[in-house]
Design a protein around this motif. Structure first.
Motif, PDB file in Angstrom:
ATOM      1  N   VAL A 149      -9.256 -10.952  11.305  1.00 41.76           N
ATOM      2  CA  VAL A 149      -8.208  -9.992  11.626  1.00 41.76           C
ATOM      3  C   VAL A 149      -7.335  -9.859  10.386  1.00 41.76           C
ATOM      4  O   VAL A 149      -6.781 -10.841   9.911  1.00 41.76           O
ATOM      5  N   ARG A 150      -7.241  -8.658   9.867  1.00 45.27           N
ATOM      6  CA  ARG A 150      -6.524  -8.428   8.618  1.00 45.27           C
ATOM      7  C   ARG A 150      -5.318  -7.523   8.861  1.00 45.27           C
ATOM      8  O   ARG A 150      -5.279  -6.776   9.833  1.00 45.27           O
ATOM      9  N   VAL A 151      -4.355  -7.603   7.955  1.00 46.71           N
ATOM     10  CA  VAL A 151      -3.228  -6.690   7.993  1.00 46.71           C
ATOM     11  C   VAL A 151      -3.176  -5.940   6.675  1.00 46.71           C
ATOM     12  O   VAL A 151      -3.462  -6.498   5.610  1.00 46.71           O
ATOM     13  N   GLY A 152      -2.868  -4.669   6.707  1.00 41.10           N
ATOM     14  CA  GLY A 152      -2.821  -3.875   5.497  1.00 41.10           C
ATOM     15  C   GLY A 152      -1.586  -2.982   5.477  1.00 41.10           C
ATOM     16  O   GLY A 152      -1.016  -2.691   6.533  1.00 41.10           O
ATOM     17  N   PRO A 153      -1.179  -2.554   4.319  1.00 43.21           N
ATOM     18  CA  PRO A 153      -1.768  -2.928   3.028  1.00 43.21           C
ATOM     19  C   PRO A 153      -1.335  -4.321   2.587  1.00 43.21           C
ATOM     20  O   PRO A 153      -0.197  -4.726   2.831  1.00 43.21           O
ATOM     21  N   ALA A 154      -2.234  -5.053   1.949  1.00 43.39           N
ATOM     22  CA  ALA A 154      -1.909  -6.371   1.417  1.00 43.39           C
ATOM     23  C   ALA A 154      -0.942  -6.215   0.248  1.00 43.39           C
ATOM     24  O   ALA A 154      -0.905  -5.161  -0.404  1.00 43.39           O
ATOM     25  N   PRO A 155      -0.144  -7.232  -0.040  1.00 45.83           N
ATOM     26  CA  PRO A 155       0.784  -7.142  -1.179  1.00 45.83           C
ATOM     27  C   PRO A 155       0.045  -6.795  -2.469  1.00 45.83           C
ATOM     28  O   PRO A 155      -0.994  -7.378  -2.790  1.00 45.83           O
TER      29      PRO A 155
END
Length: 277
Positions: free
Chosen positions: A154-160
């Motif tokens: 499970v990813r969150v975007g946009p990444a830093p």
């Protein structure tokens, strides 16, 4: 009209599923700012929503009014009761009542999205990408953090330090994308919804009612009001809906989800990451 009637936002929520796409554009504008229906002309409302005066008239009738004059009469009465449409009324409004209305509308929208099926879709996806910018970023982080307890990837975007292009370049029909967006939406979010839908990914838009038009290409739309009687929006109902989605996913994940929770807890202990109070 006789007897108590729901306010204009309640009327819109009640008939939303029956409105045409053009009527929804007008309804989203009115729901965000009922003063436009009270003080503006049908021509102005049509211009604000990029529709026509005829569409405005159809929406007014769909909301149960004979014409715009009758709608304005009800809005005037509601305004006199202190409904929180403008900041100057804030001192006369109980925020708990507003939050209760937000919660009711948000959970009604979640129910229309078929909660059990949505949870199964999240469980079965190859990976889940949660996207949120500006005020929506905190909501996206919360959803990602809870879903990551139950399932992998499970990813969150946009990444830093990254742009959204890196996050969505290799999406396909095996993936599920949750796009969180709240009024004063980030530029390009409509293109993002279109792009992600075009990849074949299962797209869910979680937003406030002003996101209705943006969300049109998505498979699922969940609209949660963020109304507040003062200057700043309240995200309380949005976070409550996020918790409900995560709990649904935990239930749908069965033994695999519980095993994931246990594995995450064991990793916390091994790394000594959490204080033992």
């Amino acid at each position: 009209m006789t007897g108590p009637q729901p306010d204009i936002r309640g009327r819109i929520d009640a008939v939303w599923d029956r409105l045409s796409p053009a009527e929804r554009r007008v309804a989203a504008v009115v729901r965000h700012d009922p003063e436009l229906l009270l003080l503006g002309t049908s021509q102005r409302l049509a211009a604000e929503s990029d529709t026509s005066k005829a569409t405005v008239s159809r929406l007014v009738r769909s909301l149960g009014f004979q014409d715009a004059a009758e709608a304005r009469q009800e809005l005037m009465a509601a305004r006199g009761s202190g409904l929180p449409w403008v900041a100057e009324d804030a001192a006369h409004v109980d925020q708990r009542i507003v939050e209760s209305r937000n919660l009711a509308a948000g959970f009604a929208s979640l129910a229309r999205a078929d909660r059990p099926r949505l949870a199964r879709r999240i469980v079965r996806a190859r990976r889940v990408l949660v996207i949120g910018e500006r005020a929506a970023h905190a909501v996206a982080l919360q959803l990602r953090g809870q879903l990551a307890q139950v399932r992998a990837d499970v990813r969150v975007g946009p990444a830093p330090g990254q742009r959204l292009g890196e996050e969505v370049a290799d999406l396909d029909r095996r993936d599920l994308v949750v796009i969180v967006t709240v009024r004063r939406h980030a530029a390009g979010v409509a293109r993002l919804v279109e792009h992600c839908s075009g990849t074949g990914a299962d797209v869910v838009v979680l937003g406030d009612p002003t996101a209705a038009v943006i969300a049109a290409p998505a498979n699922t739309t969940i609209l949660v009001p963020v109304d507040a009687p003062a200057a700043f929006d309240s995200m309380a109902a949005m976070f409550a809906v996020v918790a409900a989605i995560a709990n649904d996913v935990y239930t749908a994940s069965g033994p695999a989800g519980r095993a994931r929770v246990d594995a995450v807890a064991a990793a916390y202990d091994t790394l000594g990451e959490l204080a033992d109070l």
